[in-house]
Design an enzyme around this catalytic site. Structure first.
Site: not given
Ligand code: NGO
Length: 513
Positions: A326
């Site tokens: 992200e």
């Molecule tokens: C995503 C995000 C995390 C969140 C999570 C919550 C990934 C790999 N990045 O997973 O920052 O905490 O969802 O479900």
């Protein structure tokens, strides 16, 4: 409460037709299901005269001591650890160099002649010990003396894992967990033969590991957590204690420093890490995608060299996880530049780089590992196209922070609601076209903690779904069967009660009354 000292009728499926009775396949109340299980004549009984007879050096003796520590409080028996010949009341642990069992495999035989657990390596004895615990009545897990009897129905088994990576992840950044809480989780996951604990040590809301030369990361960047409550961090000694506690359970710690996004806590701690030289305030909300390390500044890489160097020195396992997910506030070309540089730093410190599957857009080395969290698109992940091996954590199946149903008081639902059956009913080698057994190192169940404040909350989300993921990682694909799994899972309920685990009594599971 019903005891499992003798296999209850519902659990014993003796296929007597084609095979002689003594070699008939049997079902045992064990999770993950062992690869080969046969009913055998007789019953083993642990008594006040029983001893633990061990053959195989210091590491095997250490496993014997772990077994004794579980059995002594509930049985009240002395269970001395000795060497020599084992008798019919004894538990025998033996490292016998049978290479066909691999690093983690074991054999277990129980009957009127005694109980023998043998393995190629002490690690296999430790995994087999988890099976042995589950063959004994649930009261064996009680912290104080119970009446017994302590019997194991005659059985012969040979077992080894399908995948070498059976992981759990704890996000200690969104809500901090103490060393004692992490150790408790290690004990709980070890019971299901999980062999990796991935610690998500930094995120926007907190930096949780002390790094020499960068004290504000923890004194300031670790001071809070989601919701604005007091955070915390691990000193080097704390972290080393966790690593040692894990190693004693043959669990590898994989530390993660999430970069280049998810870095607000670091950016808030050191103004020089920001492109504009301005430190943002600490953040205690739950948004993602708003922070980025400064890709063009040299200090970013000397900082990461210090961080990764310190982690590598404290971590015996081969992997450093650099996050990479992200990175919405990093341009695509900056992202590529950044991941390539970080990969070089990780390798320079003698480790392999692991990252969330987002890193697949960057040219990677084959020793890198990508952790799949995206789901819904069957096309071969970019990392796999480069020959990079995968750890499977599809968010709609393996994320323990997803709610079970709309009424679950904790958790999130962005990847959907995840019943126990959903967590169980998938296979890591059929999620993507062109990704088979050889591309997959194994599975991992992440527990993100935006809504999880302590270990009791963590237990509620992990149990019973973590054992589902553990079984996918351990048991042969041919044994995969929800109806068998839910019955064996039900047998864990009384164990979790005895251990004080705050589990969710999912209606899908026929818990004994
Ligand atoms: C995503 C995000 C995390 C969140 C999570 C919550 C990934 C790999 N990045 O997973 O920052 O905490 O969802 O479900």
């Amino acid at each position: 409460m019903r005891s499992w000292s003798i296999l209850p009728g519902a659990l014993v499926a003796l296929a007597v037709a084609a095979t002689p009775a003594a070699a008939a396949p049997a079902t045992v109340p064990v999770v993950p299901l062992p690869a080969e299980v046969h009913a055998a004549p007789g019953t083993f009984a642990l008594t006040s005269a029983s001893r633990i007879v061990v053959h195989g050096g210091a590491a095997a003796a250490a496993v014997a001591a772990q077994l004794a520590a579980i059995l002594r409080p509930s049985t009240g028996f002395a269970l001395p650890i000795v060497s020599g010949r084992a008798g019919a009341a004894d538990l025998e642990l033996r490292v016998d160099g049978d290479a066909s069992l691999g690093r983690e495999g074991y054999r277990l035989e129980a009957g009127a002649h005694g109980l023998q657990l043998s393995a190629n390596r002490p690690e296999g004895l430790f995994r087999g010990l988890q099976t042995l615990r589950q063959l004994l009545p649930a009261a064996i897990e009680q912290p104080s003396a119970q009446p017994g009897p302590w019997t194991v129905a005659g059985v012969r088994m040979a077992d080894r894992p399908r995948f070498g990576w059976r992981g759990a992840m704890l996000d200690v950044a969104r809500h901090f967990m103490s060393v004692a809480e992490v150790e408790r989780y290690l004990d709980e996951i070890a019971l299901y033969k999980v062999n990796v604990l991935h610690l998500h040590l930094s995120d926007d809301q907190g930096w949780r590991i002390a790094i020499p030369g960068w004290p504000r990361l923890t004194s300031y960047g670790g001071s809070l957590e989601v919701g604005g409550t007091r955070g915390g961090f691990y000193t080097a000694a704390d972290y080393q204690a966790i690593v040692a506690y894990a190693a004693a359970r043959y669990i590898t710690i994989v530390p993660e420093i999430d970069t280049p996004g998810h870095t607000n806590a670091a950016l808030a701690s050191y103004a020089q890490l920001n492109c504009d030289g301005q430190a943002p305030p600490l953040y205690t909300g739950t948004d993602v995608g708003f922070s980025s390390l400064c890709v063009s500044k040299a200090v970013t890489y000397s900082f990461l060299d210090d961080v990764i160097g310190a982690l590598a020195a404290m971590t015996p396992g081969p992997y450093i996880h650099i996050g990479g997910d992200e990175a919405q506030s990093t341009t695509a070309s900056d992202y590529q530049t950044f991941i390539t540089k970080v990969e070089r730093i990780v390798h320079a410190h003698g480790k392999s780089m692991m990252g969330w599957d987002d890193i697949g857009v960057v040219p990677l080395q084959k020793t890198d590992v990508a952790q799949i969290w995206h789901f819904g698109d069957r096309s071969k992940p970019a990392a796999a196209k480069q020959g990079v091996k995968l750890v499977m954590s599809p968010a709609n199946k393996a994320y323990l922070d997803m709610k079970y149903n709309p009424n679950t008081p904790l958790g999130q639902d962005w990847a959907g609601l995840t019943k126990v059956e959903d967590a169980y009913d998938w296979d890591p080698t059929t999620l993507f076209d062109g990704v088979g057994e050889n591309d997959v190192l194994g599975v991992e169940a992440p527990l993100w903690t935006e809504t999880i404040t302590d270990i009791a909350d963590a237990e509620y989300m992990a149990f019973p779904r973590l054992p589902a993921i553990a079984e996918i990682g351990w048991s042969p694909k041919r044994t995969h069967d929800w109806r068998s799994f839910r019955r064996r899972l039900a047998a864990q309920g009384p164990r979790w009660e005895a251990m004080g685990i705050n589990f969710y009594r999912a209606a899908e599971v026929p818990w004994p009354r």
